[in-house]
Write an enzyme that holds these catalytic residues in place. Structure first.
Site, PDB file in Angstrom:
ATOM      1  N   TYR A 144       0.844  -1.145   0.003  1.00  0.00           N
ATOM      2  CA  TYR A 144      -0.027  -0.093  -0.049  1.00  0.00           C
ATOM      3  C   TYR A 144       0.976   1.180  -0.038  1.00  0.00           C
ATOM      4  O   TYR A 144       1.616   1.406   0.838  1.00  0.00           O
ATOM      5  CB  TYR A 144      -1.060   0.098   1.428  1.00  0.00           C
ATOM      6  CG  TYR A 144      -1.595   1.289   1.096  1.00  0.00           C
ATOM      7  CD1 TYR A 144      -2.913   1.205   0.746  1.00  0.00           C
ATOM      8  CD2 TYR A 144      -1.556   2.306   2.232  1.00  0.00           C
ATOM      9  CE1 TYR A 144      -3.860   2.474   0.573  1.00  0.00           C
ATOM     10  CE2 TYR A 144      -2.455   3.311   2.709  1.00  0.00           C
ATOM     11  CZ  TYR A 144      -3.387   3.403   1.847  1.00  0.00           C
ATOM     12  OH  TYR A 144      -4.264   4.565   1.977  1.00  0.00           O
ATOM     13  N   ASP A 239       9.509   2.503  -0.910  1.00  0.00           N
ATOM     14  CA  ASP A 239       8.452   3.304  -0.218  1.00  0.00           C
ATOM     15  C   ASP A 239       8.791   3.069   1.394  1.00  0.00           C
ATOM     16  O   ASP A 239       8.377   1.897   1.800  1.00  0.00           O
ATOM     17  CB  ASP A 239       7.107   2.920  -0.360  1.00  0.00           C
ATOM     18  CG  ASP A 239       6.078   3.309   0.645  1.00  0.00           C
ATOM     19  OD1 ASP A 239       6.106   4.007   1.557  1.00  0.00           O
ATOM     20  OD2 ASP A 239       4.716   3.194   0.248  1.00  0.00           O
ATOM     21  N   LYS A 267       5.528   8.973   8.475  1.00  0.00           N
ATOM     22  CA  LYS A 267       5.272   8.358   9.991  1.00  0.00           C
ATOM     23  C   LYS A 267       6.466   8.858  10.903  1.00  0.00           C
ATOM     24  O   LYS A 267       6.337  10.031  11.331  1.00  0.00           O
ATOM     25  CB  LYS A 267       5.418   6.939   9.710  1.00  0.00           C
ATOM     26  CG  LYS A 267       4.265   6.470   8.882  1.00  0.00           C
ATOM     27  CD  LYS A 267       3.658   5.150   9.218  1.00  0.00           C
ATOM     28  CE  LYS A 267       2.727   4.588   8.197  1.00  0.00           C
ATOM     29  NZ  LYS A 267       1.135   4.784   8.519  1.00  0.00           N
TER      30      LYS A 267
HETATM   31  N1  HOZ Z   1      -0.741   3.720   6.599  1.00  0.00           N
HETATM   32  C1  HOZ Z   1      -1.309   2.930   7.502  1.00  0.00           C
HETATM   33  C2  HOZ Z   1      -1.141   1.779   7.869  1.00  0.00           C
HETATM   34  N2  HOZ Z   1      -1.402   0.880   6.690  1.00  0.00           N
HETATM   35  C3  HOZ Z   1      -2.755   3.403   7.567  1.00  0.00           C
HETATM   36  C4  HOZ Z   1      -2.980   4.659   7.753  1.00  0.00           C
HETATM   37  C5  HOZ Z   1      -4.322   5.124   7.287  1.00  0.00           C
HETATM   38  O1  HOZ Z   1      -4.866   4.592   6.339  1.00  0.00           O
HETATM   39  O2  HOZ Z   1      -5.040   5.757   8.300  1.00  0.00           O
END
Ligand code: HOZ
Length: 434
Positions: A144, A239, A267
């Protein structure tokens, strides 16, 4: 457990915010419950609107590597606040954080600050297309990279949790240029790049996949991506929004010794405030406006409060032994969970890289998204809800990672293992009774 206030807030939120949440992963739909509304957090503890206290393994989905409210970060934020919250003009803090990032990640000579991981990956893709003059991109199933149009193909995180194959609103014509391949499949990526490599702008990958649960790269996977993209004249984008400053100070690229062309961060580098960044060699980054023609901008980019939080966080991470300590705690947790699951006869696949961990309810060794999807989601849901009742706050999805912070002590970890032992025992007993 009393959840009255959370439920009330959820009802109010649902009237004014789609699904009652500002990001789908928070909704807890796949585990059949309503989200807890959070009142406060401190260290590794999080407190909901009903005063229930939990040991937190979500860590705001990754940023809180120091736990919540670390004093050094709070002080830096407060100092920055006193100078003003946003100027829409450059400040010294942006230089300082950029210098710290570049010093930690040698593949980056220059870095551009943005406001989120999504912005970082979206901009990195545009940059790769601008630099190469090619349109096609390759990603991997279950990875993702945020919610930009061209990346919402076979995506992990909330898209996987909600079982959405793609998203309405993303034009077919746009995703035609996105090819999604199985993670960790070396032969497949070799084949595809050998056949179509000359049309590929970039390969984007989570070097440790953290959005389909936690899936580490198999030996040779990242190395192959590096060598094959080089051959094809395509750029390799790491990423590292999750892994950057998390699995090691220099991120996954330091851990595995691979040098990508572009790195995306987020993050941890924002210390809990909204930040993203992308960077690479001077040559590549000089294509970004105003130095070059590839346009990317942002009103709040490089926001001074966020920069201050990031600088203070990275300063703490540089302390000698920080990552060794974190590794020890995380190992204690993964070893303990493995032990109690085995004892109860519950088949799980536990994977861990540094302080990121995943636990799949499957006997299969999980190397890709297909394997991850063999997990027993009903079992995960039972585990999640029972752990919550016992004061352990986990991500409400099988397809998310577990984050351990430096604020977790051996006591918290042991408490978590004890809770898991009891939970596995209950699940095993119910199975027997069936
Ligand atoms: N990237 C975050 C963990 N998969 C998700 C944050 C979000 O979509 O709120």
């Amino acid at each position: 457990m009393n959840r009255e206030n959370s439920q009330k807030l959820f009802n109010l939120a649902s009237a004014v915010i789609p699904g009652g949440v500002n990001s789908p992963v928070r909704a807890c739909r796949s585990v059949g419950s309503a989200p807890l509304f959070i009142d406060s957090a401190d260290g590794c503890m999080i407190v909901d609107a009903d005063g229930n206290r939990f040991i937190d393994y979500v860590g705001s989905w990754g940023p809180m590597i120091l736990g919540h409210r670390p004093p050094q970060v709070l002080r830096a934020i407060s100092k920055a606040l006193n100078r003003g919250t946003s100027f829409g003009a450059p400040t010294d803090l942006e230089i300082e954080l950029a210098q710290m990032i570049i010093a930690a990640v040698p593949s980056m000579d220059m870095v551009r600050m943005v406001n989120s991981g999504t912005e970082a990956t979206m901009s990195a893709i545009r940059l790769a297309r601008g630099v190469t003059g090619r349109d096609r991109i390759i990603k991997f199933d279950g990875c993702y990279h945020g919610h930009a149009d061209s990346l919402l193909v076979e995506a992990g995180s909330g898209v996987a949790t909600l079982g959405i194959p793609g998203s309405p609103g993303v034009p077919e014509s746009l995703v035609l240029n996105t090819l999604s391949l199985p993670y960790n499949d070396i032969t497949c990526v070799q084949d595809v790049l050998a056949r179509q490599g000359d049309q590929v702008a970039c390969v984007i990958v989570e070097p440790v996949a953290g959005n389909m649960g936690l899936v580490p790269p198999v030996k040779g996977f990242l190395e192959t991506l590096r060598s094959e993209t080089e051959k094809a004249g395509a750029l390799l984008i790491f990423d590292e929004v999750m892994t950057g400053f998390r699995v090691a100070y220099g991120g996954a690229q330091a851990l595995y010794g691979i040098v990508p062309d572009i790195t995306c961060l987020g993050k941890v580098i924002g210390g809990g405030l909204p930040v993203g960044a992308y960077g690479g060699t001077r040559d590549i980054m000089s294509h970004i406006a105003p130095q070059g023609p590839v346009y990317q901008a942002g009103t709040l980019s490089g926001n001074p409060v966020a920069m201050a939080a990031g600088i203070a966080t990275l300063t703490q991470l540089k302390e000698p032994g920080f990552y060794d300590e974190l590794e020890k705690k995380a190992r204690r947790l993964s070893d303990g969970l493995r032990r109690v699951a085995r004892k109860a006869g519950i088949q799980v696949c536990i994977s861990r890289v540094g302080s990121m961990m995943g636990m799949f309810f499957t006997p299969t060794e999980v190397k890709n998204f297909k394997d991850a999807k063999t997990s027993d989601l009903e079992l995960f849901s039972a585990y999640y809800n029972r752990m919550l009742e016992k004061g352990i706050y986990l991500a409400p999805s099988q397809f998310e990672a577990i984050f351990i912070s430096s604020a977790h002590t051996s006591k918290h970890i042991d408490q978590t293992i004890t809770a898991a032992e009891a939970t596995f025992g209950e699940i095993a007993a119910e199975r027997l009774a069936r």
